[in-house]
Design a protein around this motif. Structure first.
Motif, PDB file in Angstrom:
ATOM      1  N   ILE A  87       0.826  -1.205   0.000  1.00  0.00           N
ATOM      2  CA  ILE A  87       0.000   0.000   0.000  1.00  0.00           C
ATOM      3  C   ILE A  87       0.857   1.251   0.000  1.00  0.00           C
ATOM      4  N   LYS A  88       1.934   1.249   0.764  1.00  0.00           N
ATOM      5  CA  LYS A  88       2.827   2.417   0.842  1.00  0.00           C
ATOM      6  C   LYS A  88       3.451   2.709  -0.524  1.00  0.00           C
ATOM      7  N   LEU A  89       3.926   1.660  -1.185  1.00  0.00           N
ATOM      8  CA  LEU A  89       4.552   1.855  -2.493  1.00  0.00           C
ATOM      9  C   LEU A  89       3.547   2.380  -3.514  1.00  0.00           C
ATOM     10  N   TYR A  90       2.325   1.795  -3.487  1.00  0.00           N
ATOM     11  CA  TYR A  90       1.331   2.244  -4.453  1.00  0.00           C
ATOM     12  C   TYR A  90       0.876   3.676  -4.155  1.00  0.00           C
ATOM     13  N   ASN A  91       0.818   4.024  -2.878  1.00  0.00           N
ATOM     14  CA  ASN A  91       0.461   5.393  -2.498  1.00  0.00           C
ATOM     15  C   ASN A  91       1.472   6.387  -3.056  1.00  0.00           C
ATOM     16  N   GLU A  92       2.744   6.039  -2.990  1.00  0.00           N
ATOM     17  CA  GLU A  92       3.789   6.907  -3.539  1.00  0.00           C
ATOM     18  C   GLU A  92       3.626   7.047  -5.054  1.00  0.00           C
ATOM     19  N   TYR A  93       3.227   5.937  -5.698  1.00  0.00           N
ATOM     20  CA  TYR A  93       3.003   5.968  -7.143  1.00  0.00           C
ATOM     21  C   TYR A  93       1.847   6.911  -7.496  1.00  0.00           C
ATOM     22  N   VAL A  94       0.737   6.809  -6.754  1.00  0.00           N
ATOM     23  CA  VAL A  94      -0.415   7.674  -7.016  1.00  0.00           C
ATOM     24  C   VAL A  94      -0.059   9.127  -6.735  1.00  0.00           C
ATOM     25  N   ASP A  95       0.706   9.357  -5.677  1.00  0.00           N
ATOM     26  CA  ASP A  95       1.138  10.719  -5.358  1.00  0.00           C
ATOM     27  C   ASP A  95       1.985  11.291  -6.487  1.00  0.00           C
ATOM     28  N   GLN A  96       2.845  10.456  -7.076  1.00  0.00           N
ATOM     29  CA  GLN A  96       3.669  10.902  -8.198  1.00  0.00           C
ATOM     30  C   GLN A  96       2.808  11.235  -9.410  1.00  0.00           C
ATOM     31  N   LEU A  97       1.750  10.441  -9.653  1.00  0.00           N
ATOM     32  CA  LEU A  97       0.837  10.739 -10.754  1.00  0.00           C
ATOM     33  C   LEU A  97       0.192  12.108 -10.574  1.00  0.00           C
ATOM     34  N   SER A  98      -0.192  12.425  -9.339  1.00  0.00           N
ATOM     35  CA  SER A  98      -0.826  13.729  -9.092  1.00  0.00           C
ATOM     36  C   SER A  98       0.152  14.863  -9.326  1.00  0.00           C
ATOM     37  N   LYS A  99       1.418  14.656  -8.979  1.00  0.00           N
ATOM     38  CA  LYS A  99       2.428  15.706  -9.176  1.00  0.00           C
ATOM     39  C   LYS A  99       2.751  15.897 -10.655  1.00  0.00           C
ATOM     40  N   GLU A 100       2.618  14.834 -11.430  1.00  0.00           N
ATOM     41  CA  GLU A 100       2.898  14.933 -12.866  1.00  0.00           C
ATOM     42  C   GLU A 100       1.773  15.624 -13.624  1.00  0.00           C
ATOM     43  N   ASN A 101       0.630  15.790 -12.986  1.00  0.00           N
ATOM     44  CA  ASN A 101      -0.510  16.455 -13.621  1.00  0.00           C
ATOM     45  C   ASN A 101      -0.274  17.960 -13.605  1.00  0.00           C
ATOM     46  N   ARG A 102       0.110  18.514 -14.746  1.00  0.00           N
ATOM     47  CA  ARG A 102       0.438  19.937 -14.836  1.00  0.00           C
ATOM     48  C   ARG A 102      -0.802  20.821 -14.899  1.00  0.00           C
ATOM     49  N   SER A 103      -1.957  20.207 -15.109  1.00  0.00           N
ATOM     50  CA  SER A 103      -3.217  20.976 -15.162  1.00  0.00           C
ATOM     51  C   SER A 103      -4.159  20.416 -14.111  1.00  0.00           C
TER      52      SER A 103
END
Length: 771
Positions: A364-380
């Motif tokens: 869960i921790k690893l996947y949470n970091e992945y989802v957090d990275q997806l949100s940061k990559e969203n420039r809009s």
């Protein structure tokens, strides 16, 4: 007695101008905009800090930027090109040479001035410097007219002579070219009411609550910084402007989530990743089932796959149709409450699935970091992942896209755009300071950036108030010919045949035919002592009599001496291209849910500034028009404008810019947009019904006053005549009259007026467009 001069006033004016320029760059720093968004040059960098009245040779303002770039600014409100040693230009050149002699990479020197400065500086020298930057090896091959050659020779000679004097070193051609490539002339009209001040306030709208107040504060602070030789960075500006800030591009904080949703889904970057909460159609299709299932297996692999709004389990069972996919039971409950029709008449049952036991926390921790990275990559982050439009202040969704059909992403989503297989994480809301209900989902940041480089044709509407006309030239012709038409001007400069601010490309035959037609018209105008030409500042084209009263103090008319077909040069085009759009950006009103274009009877409104929408809509409402559930949509390019206009005209609708209605639904003010071809046809029809007379009292170009009888007293209009007095079909003497407002001709408004209503006007009084 001491003789009084204008020095004090000029000095104060220069100081105010310098502080306004500095205030604009504070906004660029604070908002982390690219400098190229307000400057004409391609400085694709952001500012890290501003330094006032430095100890550098170029001392007015220094900009330290990312990419290790430094811009040294010398700011002069009004300056003439001169090679006299005591001139302001040579003093500025000396500062640039001294700074350049210290060496270093990525350093550029910018002379910032207003359009009040001499055209030899802001036009000819700027063009020469741009030409050198575009091609430093062959720029000499580009032919210069007499005036340009004189500017080039003086600039080069001044650089060489001043270099010897200041550094003791003799400069050669290579040294001159390297220096010239780093020198920029930048026109910034940032004084009260001018274009860049309007742009500055537009940039502030998305950042602070009171743009006018903050703009005044930044100007005042610039004077303080200069007096104290201070510097300022983003952190310092944030501390100063913190009380004026607006929240933007933020999800609700924890308290808001708990109060409104009772289900805090995203807290400090923590996402609910461990389970899937689903509403499914049963295999038989006679009921809907709720299922809660662990998302990951013990081996940290996903147990479900999603495609085509269906879910498939890891075994070989048939996929089931999804109605809803979420991350929590509370979120599911909210969906059912808000969307009862989504379930239809089928009963909703809870599927008896095994309880979710402890999960692999490392997974869960690893996947949470992945989802957090997806949100940061969203420039809009404030725009819907599906339709791309802003989500606005109304309640919308925060979703994770995790399926086999689309790229993974995390971001906002409109309720109406949600797909059943989108994994709902919670609610998202974007805050802005635009309180209008019509702007809830309006992308104001996009609007501001488009406005800075757009709308050449609508600049004319700034000074006009009531009713006028604007011509739409039809779809932009994407010519790709190798020729164009060059005009030789009476002052030795050159101009080109333009279309929408760009040099018009033609085939050789088209260019030659264009020249032949033009020369016939040019000779006709010369015979009438009313030559064709351009204004120097705004590059307006026309006959002298029509352009005369629209020419300001810092502008002048230059006649065309000759026209010739020449080969098109991309490098030449770069020097003359304004870099601005012609019509865009514009807005149109649409129905919020259907997206249908909003019409008032047979009229389609378009809006040049979204901040006007409230006042316009109020007038429509008082006229009995239903304005509920409207939103604004942006036409972001000239191509989008062309397609929109063409569709409106194909539907036989009347297109009006910024229409204000009275309570009887009559147009009080607005700009009627018509196809240029229709305007020409109407003009020809008017001329077909008029006959020349041998003894006209009123002549083309005369300035006149029209006195129109009215029950409440006579109404007066002021303007100019477009043709000599003529006879109409009833043998009455008439004139073709063009009204003027604020000393500018109202384009495409031409009235046939009986001569008995005409009297002379000396052009001296304040004028107002009659109704």
């Amino acid at each position: 007695m001491t003789k009084k001069t204008g020095g004090g006033s000029a000095t104060n004016s220069g100081i105010d101008y310098q502080q306004r320029v500095a205030a604009l760059f504070q906004i660029i720093l604070y908002g982390q905009f690219e400098i190229s968004q307000v400057l004409n040059e391609n400085f694709s960098v952001t500012i890290k800090s501003l330094h006032f009245e430095t100890a550098d040779a170029v001392d007015d303002l220094k900009l330290l930027c990312d990419k290790d770039q430094t811009l040294y600014l010398q700011i002069k409100r009004s300056i003439s090109f001169s090679d006299l040693p005591e001139s302001e230009f040579i003093k500025s050149l000396d500062q640039f040479i001294e700074q350049h002699s210290l060496g270093g990479f990525n350093k550029n020197y910018v002379l910032v001035t207003s359009s009040d400065s001499s055209r030899r500086l802001t036009g000819e020298l700027r063009k020469i410097l741009t030409s050198i930057r575009l091609n430093d090896s062959t720029f000499k091959l580009n032919p210069l007219n007499k005036s340009e050659q004189e500017v080039y020779d003086k600039f080069q000679a001044a650089f060489i002579s001043r270099s010897i004097l200041l550094t003791g070193n003799r400069a050669d051609d290579r040294n001159f070219v390297e220096f010239a490539k780093r020198v920029y002339i930048e026109v910034m009209d940032v004084e009260a009411g001018m274009s860049l001040e309007r742009s500055a306030k537009l940039l502030l709208i998305g950042l602070v609550q009171n743009p006018d107040l903050v703009w005044a504060l930044l100007i005042k602070n610039s004077l303080v910084y200069a007096a104290n030789r201070a510097s300022v960075n983003t952190k310092a500006l944030t501390n100063i402007l913190n009380n004026y800030q607006v929240r933007k591009n933020q999800f609700m904080d924890q308290d808001e989530f708990e109060a409104i949703l009772r289900d805090a889904v995203i807290l400090n970057g923590e996402y609910s990743c461990n389970k899937e909460v689903l509403i499914l159609e049963s295999g038989e299709g006679d009921k809907n089932e709720i299922m809660e299932i662990a998302r990951f297996s013990d081996a940290c692999s996903k147990q479900l796959s999603f495609s085509n709004n269906q879910v498939k389990f890891t075994n070989d069972s048939e996929p089931l149709t999804l109605i809803y996919r979420g991350s929590s039971a509370i979120g599911l409950s909210r969906f059912v409450e808000q969307n009862p029709k989504a379930l239809g008449d089928k009963p909703l049952l809870i599927f008896d699935s095994p309880a979710i036991e402890s999960v692999n926390q490392e997974c869960i921790k690893l996947y949470n970091e992945y989802v957090d990275q997806l949100s940061k990559e969203n420039r809009s982050i404030g725009n819907c992942l599906h339709c791309g439009k802003p989500v606005g202040k109304s309640e919308n969704l925060l979703i994770e896209i995790d399926d086999d059909d689309t790229t993974s992403a995390v971001g906002a989503c409109h309720l109406a755009c949600r797909r059943p297989m989108d994994r709902v994480l919670g609610t998202a809301r974007i805050e802005n300071n635009l309180s209008s209900p019509y702007l809830d989902d309006f992308d104001f940041n996009q609007w501001v950036l488009l406005s800075l480089k757009g709308g050449i044709i609508f600049d004319v509407t700034q000074g006009l108030q009531r009713k006028a006309g604007i011509a739409w030239s039809g779809f932009q012709y994407q010519g790709n010919g190798d020729f164009c038409v060059k005009f030789q001007m009476e002052d030795g400069t050159k101009r080109f045949a333009f279309h929408r601010g760009k040099i018009e490309r033609m085939t050789e035959q088209e260019a030659k035919e264009h020249v032949l037609r033009f020369k016939v018209q040019m000779e006709k105008q010369k015979a009438e002592n009313d030559p064709l030409g351009f204004t120097t500042k705004n590059r307006q084209y026309g006959v002298y009599s029509r352009l005369l009263l629209g020419i300001g103090q810092d502008d002048e008319f230059v006649a065309i001496n000759d026209a010739v077909a020449v080969r098109f040069s991309q490098q030449e085009a770069k020097l003359h291209d304004t870099g601005r759009m012609y019509y865009a950006p514009l807005c149109y009103a649409a129905e919020k849910h259907s997206g249908a274009v909003f019409n008032i009877g047979n009229m389609t409104p378009v809006i040049s500034d979204p901040r006007m929408m409230d006042s316009l809509a109020k007038s429509w409402q008082r006229a009995g028009v239903d304005v509920e559930d409207l939103t604004l949509r942006i036409l972001s390019s000239d191509n989008e404008v062309d397609i929109f206009f063409a569709q409106i005209f194909a539907d036989k609708m009347t297109l009006i810019l910024n229409p204000l209605l009275d309570q009887n639904a009559k147009l009080v003010s607005g700009f009627i947009i018509s196809p240029a071809q229709d305007i020409l046809q109407q003009r020809e029809e008017i001329n077909e019904n008029l006959w020349e007379i041998d003894d006209p009292i009123w002549r083309k170009g005369d300035l006149v006053k029209i006195t129109v009888p009215n029950i409440n007293g006579p109404r007066e209009m002021f303007g100019q005549l477009l043709f000599d007095e003529a006879l109409n079909e009833n043998d009455l003497r008439v004139v073709i009259f063009q009204p003027m407002e604020n000393n500018k001709a109202v384009d495409d408004v031409e009235l046939v007026i009986p001569s008995v209503l005409v009297s002379s006007w000396d052009g001296s009084c304040d004028i107002d467009l009659g109704t």
